[in-house]
Design a protein around this motif. Structure first.
Motif, PDB file in Angstrom:
ATOM      1  N   SER A 121       0.799  -1.229   0.000  1.00  0.00           N
ATOM      2  CA  SER A 121       0.000   0.000   0.000  1.00  0.00           C
ATOM      3  C   SER A 121       0.830   1.276   0.000  1.00  0.00           C
ATOM      4  O   SER A 121       0.318   2.354  -0.306  1.00  0.00           O
ATOM      5  N   LYS A 122       2.123   1.180   0.345  1.00  0.00           N
ATOM      6  CA  LYS A 122       2.996   2.365   0.360  1.00  0.00           C
ATOM      7  C   LYS A 122       4.275   2.074  -0.424  1.00  0.00           C
ATOM      8  O   LYS A 122       5.366   1.997   0.152  1.00  0.00           O
ATOM      9  N   PRO A 123       4.147   1.919  -1.738  1.00  0.00           N
ATOM     10  CA  PRO A 123       5.306   1.528  -2.552  1.00  0.00           C
ATOM     11  C   PRO A 123       6.447   2.536  -2.527  1.00  0.00           C
ATOM     12  O   PRO A 123       7.611   2.165  -2.662  1.00  0.00           O
ATOM     13  N   SER A 124       6.122   3.822  -2.338  1.00  0.00           N
ATOM     14  CA  SER A 124       7.168   4.841  -2.347  1.00  0.00           C
ATOM     15  C   SER A 124       8.111   4.711  -1.157  1.00  0.00           C
ATOM     16  O   SER A 124       9.232   5.216  -1.178  1.00  0.00           O
ATOM     17  N   GLN A 125       7.665   4.017  -0.115  1.00  0.00           N
ATOM     18  CA  GLN A 125       8.483   3.842   1.083  1.00  0.00           C
ATOM     19  C   GLN A 125       9.214   2.498   1.098  1.00  0.00           C
ATOM     20  O   GLN A 125       9.851   2.137   2.079  1.00  0.00           O
ATOM     21  N   THR A 126       9.104   1.741   0.001  1.00  0.00           N
ATOM     22  CA  THR A 126       9.698   0.411  -0.076  1.00  0.00           C
ATOM     23  C   THR A 126      10.997   0.450  -0.885  1.00  0.00           C
ATOM     24  O   THR A 126      11.015   0.965  -1.993  1.00  0.00           O
ATOM     25  N   THR A 127      12.060  -0.077  -0.332  1.00  0.00           N
ATOM     26  CA  THR A 127      13.338  -0.137  -1.044  1.00  0.00           C
ATOM     27  C   THR A 127      13.521  -1.512  -1.679  1.00  0.00           C
ATOM     28  O   THR A 127      12.853  -2.483  -1.300  1.00  0.00           O
ATOM     29  N   VAL A 128      14.423  -1.592  -2.629  1.00  0.00           N
ATOM     30  CA  VAL A 128      14.702  -2.864  -3.299  1.00  0.00           C
ATOM     31  C   VAL A 128      15.171  -3.909  -2.299  1.00  0.00           C
ATOM     32  O   VAL A 128      14.812  -5.092  -2.370  1.00  0.00           O
ATOM     33  N   ALA A 129      15.964  -3.490  -1.322  1.00  0.00           N
ATOM     34  CA  ALA A 129      16.503  -4.417  -0.313  1.00  0.00           C
ATOM     35  C   ALA A 129      15.404  -5.034   0.547  1.00  0.00           C
ATOM     36  O   ALA A 129      15.595  -6.105   1.134  1.00  0.00           O
ATOM     37  N   SER A 130      14.244  -4.386   0.609  1.00  0.00           N
ATOM     38  CA  SER A 130      13.143  -4.887   1.443  1.00  0.00           C
ATOM     39  C   SER A 130      12.658  -6.256   0.987  1.00  0.00           C
ATOM     40  O   SER A 130      12.150  -7.043   1.784  1.00  0.00           O
ATOM     41  N   TYR A 131      12.825  -6.547  -0.311  1.00  0.00           N
ATOM     42  CA  TYR A 131      12.324  -7.802  -0.856  1.00  0.00           C
ATOM     43  C   TYR A 131      13.236  -8.989  -0.527  1.00  0.00           C
ATOM     44  O   TYR A 131      12.816 -10.132  -0.645  1.00  0.00           O
ATOM     45  N   ASP A 132      14.461  -8.720  -0.139  1.00  0.00           N
ATOM     46  CA  ASP A 132      15.426  -9.796   0.095  1.00  0.00           C
ATOM     47  C   ASP A 132      15.040 -10.696   1.263  1.00  0.00           C
ATOM     48  O   ASP A 132      15.517 -11.821   1.376  1.00  0.00           O
ATOM     49  N   ASP A 133      14.174 -10.201   2.144  1.00  0.00           N
ATOM     50  CA  ASP A 133      13.771 -10.979   3.317  1.00  0.00           C
ATOM     51  C   ASP A 133      12.671 -11.989   3.003  1.00  0.00           C
ATOM     52  O   ASP A 133      12.295 -12.785   3.869  1.00  0.00           O
ATOM     53  N   PHE A 134      12.157 -11.966   1.776  1.00  0.00           N
ATOM     54  CA  PHE A 134      11.030 -12.828   1.425  1.00  0.00           C
ATOM     55  C   PHE A 134      11.399 -13.804   0.315  1.00  0.00           C
ATOM     56  O   PHE A 134      12.310 -13.547  -0.477  1.00  0.00           O
ATOM     57  N   ASP A 135      10.654 -14.918   0.253  1.00  0.00           N
ATOM     58  CA  ASP A 135      10.891 -15.885  -0.815  1.00  0.00           C
ATOM     59  C   ASP A 135      10.278 -15.378  -2.126  1.00  0.00           C
ATOM     60  O   ASP A 135       9.588 -14.362  -2.157  1.00  0.00           O
ATOM     61  N   GLU A 136      10.516 -16.116  -3.209  1.00  0.00           N
ATOM     62  CA  GLU A 136      10.091 -15.660  -4.532  1.00  0.00           C
ATOM     63  C   GLU A 136       8.576 -15.517  -4.635  1.00  0.00           C
ATOM     64  O   GLU A 136       8.076 -14.555  -5.209  1.00  0.00           O
ATOM     65  N   LYS A 137       7.825 -16.468  -4.075  1.00  0.00           N
ATOM     66  CA  LYS A 137       6.367 -16.413  -4.163  1.00  0.00           C
ATOM     67  C   LYS A 137       5.827 -15.173  -3.453  1.00  0.00           C
ATOM     68  O   LYS A 137       4.901 -14.513  -3.958  1.00  0.00           O
ATOM     69  N   THR A 138       6.404 -14.833  -2.314  1.00  0.00           N
ATOM     70  CA  THR A 138       5.963 -13.655  -1.579  1.00  0.00           C
ATOM     71  C   THR A 138       6.297 -12.385  -2.343  1.00  0.00           C
ATOM     72  O   THR A 138       5.495 -11.448  -2.399  1.00  0.00           O
ATOM     73  N   ARG A 139       7.470 -12.344  -2.952  1.00  0.00           N
ATOM     74  CA  ARG A 139       7.855 -11.170  -3.737  1.00  0.00           C
ATOM     75  C   ARG A 139       6.899 -10.962  -4.912  1.00  0.00           C
ATOM     76  O   ARG A 139       6.476  -9.838  -5.197  1.00  0.00           O
ATOM     77  N   ILE A 140       6.558 -12.059  -5.588  1.00  0.00           N
ATOM     78  CA  ILE A 140       5.609 -11.969  -6.709  1.00  0.00           C
ATOM     79  C   ILE A 140       4.253 -11.489  -6.208  1.00  0.00           C
ATOM     80  O   ILE A 140       3.603 -10.648  -6.835  1.00  0.00           O
TER      81      ILE A 140
END
Length: 203
Positions: A121-140
């Motif tokens: 809901s707040k994509p502007s506050q999300t950095t690329v590094a934030s996705y590293d904590d999740f698996d591929e299915k969650t990132r998708i």
């Protein structure tokens, strides 16, 4: 052995509101595969549940709604303004994360769900590094739900009228994919929706 494609004004030409297709390279499965369809169906399923509630809140001025009377049949929902859209998005997001749809999701903790909700809901506050904590299915999941809800795909679909702006081409018997219409009852002969999630939602 290699080709480069240069597109001027790419941000406008490749925007999902335009029905332009530029196929390049060998055809391959879309990212997310069947999970992409399942997410779109979960969004529509949740919309079916919240539509009456949102309509009662905003009324005829902002939204047209006709109930199908059954969860097995789609109700008619047409946005007449952007006012109800944010409410719809947050309802759908909370509904999906609460496990109220048929979408099979990982067993996230409450803390993870809260973080995922914020990233969507707040994509502007999300950095690329934030996705590293999740698996591929969650990132998708994060990227698709964000695109569908908070970056305008669902809004585009809900502002279009069936058989006026889109519909089924009567002469195409092998598919039920919707195509753009040039006028009421007049399908575009050689256009189709290039954005995969928009095409799925129109089904």
């Amino acid at each position: 052995n290699s080709v480069r494609v240069i597109i001027d004004e790419a941000d406008d030409i490749c925007h999902f509101r335009n029905e332009l297709i530029y196929p390049v390279g060998t055809p391959q499965l879309i990212e997310g595969k069947e999970f992409r369809w399942q997410i779109s169906m979960a969004v529509l399923q949740s919309l079916q549940r919240c539509a009456q509630q949102v309509y009662d809140k905003f009324g005829d001025e902002h939204m047209a709604y006709v109930s199908s009377g059954s969860m097995l049949m789609a109700s008619y929902v047409l946005l007449l303004s952007e006012e109800p859209y944010e409410c719809i998005c947050h309802y759908i997001l909370n509904d999906i994360l609460a496990g109220k749809t048929e979408l099979e999701l990982p067993n996230w903790t409450c803390k993870e769900k809260s973080r995922i909700s914020e990233m969507i809901s707040k994509p502007s506050q999300t950095t690329v590094a934030s996705y590293d904590d999740f698996d591929e299915k969650t990132r998708i999941f994060i990227l698709l739900v964000r695109g569908l809800l908070f970056q305008g795909c669902l809004s585009l679909v809900l502002r279009r009228r069936f058989n006026v702006n889109y519909g089924i081409h009567p002469s195409v018997k092998h598919t039920m994919m919707a195509v753009p219409f040039t006028a009421k009852g007049v399908p575009s002969e050689k256009s189709e929706y290039s954005h995969p999630d928009v095409a799925i939602l129109y089904m």
